[in-house]
Design an enzyme around this catalytic site. Structure first.
Site, PDB file in Angstrom:
ATOM      1  N   ARG A 267      93.302  54.343 -66.458  1.00 32.28           N
ATOM      2  CA  ARG A 267      91.752  54.915 -66.002  1.00 32.28           C
ATOM      3  C   ARG A 267      91.528  55.862 -66.744  1.00 32.28           C
ATOM      4  NH1 ARG A 267      92.038  58.165 -62.159  1.00 32.28           N
ATOM      5  NH2 ARG A 267      93.531  57.008 -60.782  1.00 32.28           N
TER       6      ARG A 267
ATOM      7  N   LYS B 269      73.015  44.800 -73.124  1.00 32.66           N
ATOM      8  CA  LYS B 269      71.961  44.087 -73.815  1.00 32.66           C
ATOM      9  C   LYS B 269      72.320  44.080 -75.415  1.00 32.66           C
ATOM     10  CE  LYS B 269      70.806  44.239 -69.361  1.00 32.66           C
ATOM     11  NZ  LYS B 269      69.939  45.468 -68.831  1.00 32.66           N
TER      12      LYS B 269
ATOM     13  N   ASP C  60      67.110  56.633 -71.507  1.00 34.35           N
ATOM     14  CA  ASP C  60      67.492  55.304 -71.466  1.00 34.35           C
ATOM     15  C   ASP C  60      67.377  54.515 -72.433  1.00 34.35           C
ATOM     16  OD1 ASP C  60      68.300  52.740 -71.026  1.00 34.35           O
ATOM     17  OD2 ASP C  60      67.993  52.628 -68.947  1.00 34.35           O
TER      18      ASP C  60
HETATM   19  C1  LIG Z   1      69.915  46.182 -67.623  1.00 33.99           C
HETATM   20  C2  LIG Z   1      69.382  47.560 -67.605  1.00 33.99           C
HETATM   21  C3  LIG Z   1      70.051  48.733 -67.017  1.00 33.99           C
HETATM   22  C4  LIG Z   1      71.165  48.493 -65.960  1.00 33.99           C
HETATM   23  O1  LIG Z   1      72.305  48.178 -66.709  1.00 33.99           O
HETATM   24  P1  LIG Z   1      73.586  47.164 -66.190  1.00 33.99           P
HETATM   25  O2  LIG Z   1      74.379  46.818 -67.405  1.00 33.99           O
HETATM   26  O3  LIG Z   1      72.846  45.905 -65.698  1.00 33.99           O
HETATM   27  O4  LIG Z   1      74.146  47.732 -65.152  1.00 33.99           O
HETATM   28  C5  LIG Z   1      69.511  50.038 -67.019  1.00 33.99           C
HETATM   29  N1  LIG Z   1      68.372  50.188 -67.909  1.00 33.99           N
HETATM   30  C6  LIG Z   1      67.894  49.182 -68.471  1.00 33.99           C
HETATM   31  C7  LIG Z   1      66.747  49.550 -69.370  1.00 33.99           C
HETATM   32  C8  LIG Z   1      68.511  47.778 -68.551  1.00 33.99           C
HETATM   33  O5  LIG Z   1      67.706  47.124 -69.026  1.00 33.99           O
END
Ligand SMILES: *Cc1c(COP(=O)(O)O)cnc(C)c1O
Length: 387
Positions: A53, A204, A179
């Protein structure tokens, strides 16, 4: 090879944290599954590794690669994007602190901040991030700790001036969190534009192959890094070794994939713009997009995400979503295969009926790396199904 600071993005993507294995010369660093590490005497660790961890060489390799590509000093990798966001917020906020976020933030981010962390005393104000005066007054109205932005935003594809937002946050003693999931580090580096923290859903574009869920936080400040690293260790929502390995493998080809995603996104957006069924195309690569000039300055190119609104309303959007064959109807984005999503019932269902609700005539397209002619032909046949 040793990595130099002035090396280009793709060189860093392939080599950062990826030195060959010294014992055998294996060019690809091995995948370390071990949950624990032998000690040469009590507390006498080899390379600092004690327990899985706290540290794992495969995860470290990914973290080094992520930091190098986001122009940060430290990166922390998590089991999902939301786990990364949760660790970040718990590391750097305390009850009574406030988060000012975009009113079209990712639905899961809003759900985490409002419905989970809200109960622990973290307040939030959703605002239109493209309107900097509104942001400034929302920041001043509370004890704001974070200004939290997605640019391009999801799914409305709004572009926000990262440098200007950093000034607003810093003037108020707050931090700017970006983000950067939609742009990826290849198209945009928020830390270089003044942001303090970058978060990613590595699920993504960074993973890029729709085969692994993960998240990351990247910073350029040792004090912030220490606090985030502590929560990663103390809470433990770390990426597993296999997930870290897959994410690293994806990240090595991010640049070549993004070039194709951008080329295909542009072609699809331009085709949609000419169609009589379409009310609006939301894509920053179109000169008619209100954020086009700004995006040209702060992004390398415009990416593969395109949103489209239909004159025929919800019925037309639903019909197209259910009539494609190259585009797959599915949540998520950023993979090599094209995906289509109906946000108001899928990715953004959690914000239905709130201020963050998405128009019901909108479809979000994640243009993959297939041939653009095939993407356009698929849309053309799906459009013919609109009643
Ligand atoms: C998918 C997504 C998230 C969340 O991420 P996960 O890997 O699904 O937990 C946060 N911000 C954006 C812009 C996303 O597309």
């Amino acid at each position: 090879m040793s990595l130099q600071e002035n090396q280009g993005f793709n060189t860093r993507a392939v080599h950062a944290g990826q030195a060959f294995e010294p014992r055998t010369g294996a060019v690809v660093p091995p995948l370390h599954f071990s949950s624990t590490y032998a000690q040469d005497g009590i507390g006498n660790l080899r390379g600092g590794y004690e327990y899985g961890r706290g540290g794992n060489p495969t995860r470290d390799a990914l973290q080094e690669q992520l930091a190098a590509l986001e122009l940060g000093t430290h990166a922390y990798s998590f089991s999902s994007g939301l786990a990364a966001e949760d660790a970040l917020i718990r590391a750097l906020t305390r009850p009574g602190d406030h988060i000012v976020l975009g009113n079209d933030a990712y639905g899961g981010t809003y759900r985490l901040i409002s419905r989970v962390l809200g109960d622990w005393g973290i307040g939030n104000t959703p605002v239109d991030m493209a309107n900097l005066d509104t942001v400034r007054s929302a920041v001043a109205a509370n004890k704001t700790r974070f200004v939290w932005v997605e640019t391009p935003s999801n799914p409305l594809m709004k572009i926000t001036d990262i440098a200007a937002l950093a000034d607003i946050a810093h003037d108020a003693g707050a931090l700017l969190v970006v983000d950067n999931t939609f742009a990826s580090p290849y198209l945009q580096n928020p830390l270089a534009l003044g942001a303090d923290v970058v978060v990613h859903s590595t699920t993504k574009y960074i993973g890029g192959h729709s085969d692994v869920v993960g998240g990351a936080v990247v910073v350029k400040d040792a004090e912030l890094a220490e606090k985030i690293g502590f929560v990663q260790f103390a809470v433990g929502a770390v990426s597993g070794p296999m997930d870290a390995f897959l994410t690293t493998r994806g990240l090595k080809t991010l640049g070549v994939r993004m070039d194709r995603h951008s080329e295909n996104g542009q072609a699809v957006a331009e085709w949609l713009l000419e169609r009589p069924e379409v009310e609006a195309v939301l894509y920053p690569g179109l000169p008619s997009h209100p954020g086009h000039e700004l995006a040209s300055k702060q992004m390398r190119s415009f990416g593969g995400m395109v949103s489209v609104q239909f004159k025929g309303g919800e019925a037309a959007a639903r019909k197209v979503a259910e009539s494609t064959s190259v585009f797959t109807l599915a949540e998520s984005l950023g993979g090599i295969e094209s995906l289509m999503n109906y946000p108001s019932e899928m990715t953004h269902a959690s914000v239905k009926g709130t201020e963050l609700a998405v128009p019901v005539n909108l479809l979000r397209l994640s243009c993959g790396i297939e041939d653009k002619e095939d993407l356009v032909a698929d849309l053309e046949q799906a459009f013919s199904a609109i009643p």
